[in-house]
Design an enzyme around this catalytic site. Structure first.
Site, PDB file in Angstrom:
ATOM      1  CG  HIS A 287    -116.177  66.565  74.962  1.00  0.00           C
ATOM      2  ND1 HIS A 287    -116.653  66.020  75.963  1.00  0.00           N
ATOM      3  CD2 HIS A 287    -116.634  66.063  73.689  1.00  0.00           C
ATOM      4  CE1 HIS A 287    -117.353  65.004  75.556  1.00  0.00           C
ATOM      5  NE2 HIS A 287    -117.623  65.257  74.266  1.00  0.00           N
ATOM      6  CG  ASP A 299    -118.975  61.316  73.907  1.00  0.00           C
ATOM      7  OD1 ASP A 299    -118.156  62.295  73.816  1.00  0.00           O
ATOM      8  OD2 ASP A 299    -120.220  61.346  74.258  1.00  0.00           O
ATOM      9  CD  GLU A 333    -120.076  67.987  73.554  1.00  0.00           C
ATOM     10  OE1 GLU A 333    -120.756  68.004  72.422  1.00  0.00           O
ATOM     11  OE2 GLU A 333    -120.075  67.088  74.009  1.00  0.00           O
ATOM     12  CD  GLU A 334    -121.016  64.400  76.298  1.00  0.00           C
ATOM     13  OE1 GLU A 334    -122.083  65.037  75.782  1.00  0.00           O
ATOM     14  OE2 GLU A 334    -120.306  63.624  75.779  1.00  0.00           O
ATOM     15  CG  ASP A 361    -117.394  64.773  70.642  1.00  0.00           C
ATOM     16  OD1 ASP A 361    -117.171  63.452  71.188  1.00  0.00           O
ATOM     17  OD2 ASP A 361    -118.070  65.469  70.994  1.00  0.00           O
ATOM     18  CG  HIS A 433    -124.134  60.273  75.529  1.00  0.00           C
ATOM     19  ND1 HIS A 433    -125.034  61.336  75.337  1.00  0.00           N
ATOM     20  CD2 HIS A 433    -122.930  60.630  75.395  1.00  0.00           C
ATOM     21  CE1 HIS A 433    -124.322  62.429  74.841  1.00  0.00           C
ATOM     22  NE2 HIS A 433    -122.783  61.922  74.625  1.00  0.00           N
TER      23      HIS A 433
HETATM   24 ZN   LIG Z   1    -118.694  63.871  73.142  1.00  0.00          ZN
END
Ligand SMILES: [Zn+2]
Length: 469
Positions: A287, A299, A333-334, A361, A433
């Site tokens: 993603h 990520d 995606e997030e 991912d 994140h």
């Molecule tokens: Zn991800």
């Protein structure tokens, strides 16, 4: 709808978490498999070529460096994400890939704004925090209230109405992602059920250097909405000690978070057209969006580059598979999964011809193999295990008992066999994140090994003269 989507997202995230093999989880009993029906000898030479080329090329790393250093993080709705999409489309055309296109997707546009958290009493102190994605704002002068710290939903339920008018802090130690992330996803609504005015969630991570971790949350539509943010492990433990001593700590939380109107974005799609059965598809993906902190390096910039570079290498090596290999860089995606859902909707007519879908991912650490969805037919499992032997030289030949991915989730629900690229992920959630998900955390050799693993698997499955099942 968003709540249901988030639940779907949660379930697929749990697939990924299971594929991480949390320490202490029992080794599953091996399933007796049928004999493979595929022959891999004819693919050995190509596999060796692919691995050699991946490990001697710096293209994957230099492209990830451009994406992270020159474009930066890529939250849905941001200029950065759209720049990244334009850049990828232009570069993929330059790579000579087939059918390069951006497939339009409308995405939610959440913006963080200014935010802060400070202790007012018994001592004045600033605390590290990050608002959770999809959260609402506080009033302009913030929410000031006493804190109640709980270690679980069960403890919250026991306190019940005692949390009314207070800020609930969830101080839940990380066990594995799937088990702990429910506090991030549902913590606000569960606290609001008893009249809390805001919620704070200990970051979903095993370790911390005062690093807050953001991520998506969702509101139960039947309960009041209250603002919610992540605090660090250090912050949560500090608040726990204050709470346990009876210090009655008070905090002021300020957040400007809000949704703007949906924005136009796109899934980036490119292919190597199959030479014999071009309408049959092996899909490889990551993603392209990320959170709005750090660089979205592991990520999931890395996952996107792995899928993209896999097809570029095949093209460079002149390897033309019998079936089509399609790379998809999904958007959103997030905080919405709109890209994965839009792909399913736009490609409904050909979903049944997707013979395999892989998503990367879980970070781009040393690859171990693939996590194959537990429901995959046993013959497919046996055949993929056989094909994975082509990766034993780089120790990436494991086919784990379960796997999948959030973005390929929608087509997996329609029957497509899916898998995750599995990596040695013991440090993934340290930086996941956070502002620390930056390029320096990516090892160029491990990234190249991921490219090799993805390319060998995708090419071999796509080039099989016989069916996969
Ligand atoms: Zn991800």
């Amino acid at each position: 709808m968003r709540f249901l989507q988030s639940l779907a997202l949660l379930l697929t995230l749990i697939y990924t978490a299971q594929a991480q093999h949390p320490p202490g989880s029992p080794t599953p009993t091996p399933i007796p498999l049928p004999s493979p029906t595929v022959k891999i000898d004819r693919h050995r030479a190509a596999a060796a070529k692919i691995i050699g080329a991946a490990l001697t090329s710096d293209r994957a790393y230099s492209r990830l460096a451009h994406l992270t250093d020159h474009i930066g993080n890529r939250l849905s709705g941001s200029q950065n994400l759209e720049h990244a999409i334009e850049w990828a489309v232009a570069e993929m055309k330059r790579d000579g890939l087939d059918n390069v296109r951006a497939e339009k997707v409308m995405v939610p546009h959440w913006v963080r704004g200014e935010e802060s958290l400070e202790m007012l009493t018994p001592v004045a102190r600033k605390l590290q925090m990050l608002g959770l994605g999809n959260s609402i704002a506080t009033p302009a002068d913030g929410i000031s209230a006493e804190v109640v710290v709980v270690r679980s939903f069960a403890e919250l339920d026991r306190l019940g109405e005692q949390v009314r008018g207070k800020i609930v802090v969830y101080n839940v130690p990380f066990t594995n992602y799937g088990a702990t992330v429910v506090y991030r996803l549902q913590g606000a609504s569960q606290a609001a059920r008893y009249g809390a005015v805001a919620a704070l969630v200990r970051s979903i991570t095993p370790v911390s250097l005062q690093t807050p971790h953001t991520g998506a949350m969702s509101y139960d539509p039947n309960l009041p909405k209250i603002p919610v943010a992540a605090v660090t492990i250090e912050g949560a433990e500090f608040l726990q000690r204050m709470n346990d001593r009876g210090d009655h700590p008070t905090l002021r939380l300020k957040m400007e978070a809000k949704f703007l109107p949906d924005a136009e974005s796109a899934n980036v799609v490119a292919e190597i057209k199959g030479s014999e059965r071009p309408d049959e598809i092996v899909l490889i993906s990551g993603h392209f969006d990320s959170w709005d902190v750090g660089q979205g390096a592991h990520d999931d910039g890395g996952g996107c580059i792995v899928a993209w570079e896999a097809v570029r290498l095949l093209k460079e090596l002149g390897l033309k598979p019998r079936r089509t290999i399609r790379v998809v860089l999904y958007t959103n995606e997030e905080n919405g999964l709109r890209g994965g859902n839009a792909y399913r909707d736009a490609h409904r007519a050909e979903i049944a011809r997707h013979i395999f879908a892989i998503e990367s991912d879980s970070g781009v650490y040393r690859p171990e193999g693939f996590g194959l969805v537990a429901t995959a037919p046993l013959q497919v499992r046996a055949n993929l295990q056989e094909i994975a032997k082509l990766l034993s030289g780089i120790d990436a030949n494991r086919i784990a008992a379960d796997g999948g991915g959030a973005d390929i989730g929608p087509i997996m629900l329609e029957g497509v066999v899916g898998a995750s690229l599995d990596v040695e992920g013991s440090h993934y959630f340290d930086i996941h994140h956070t502002p620390a998900d930056t390029l320096d955390k990516v090892n160029p050799r491990e990234l190249a090994l991921c490219v090799a693993t993805m390319a060998v698997m995708a090419y071999t499955v796509a080039d099989l003269p016989e069916p996969l099942k």
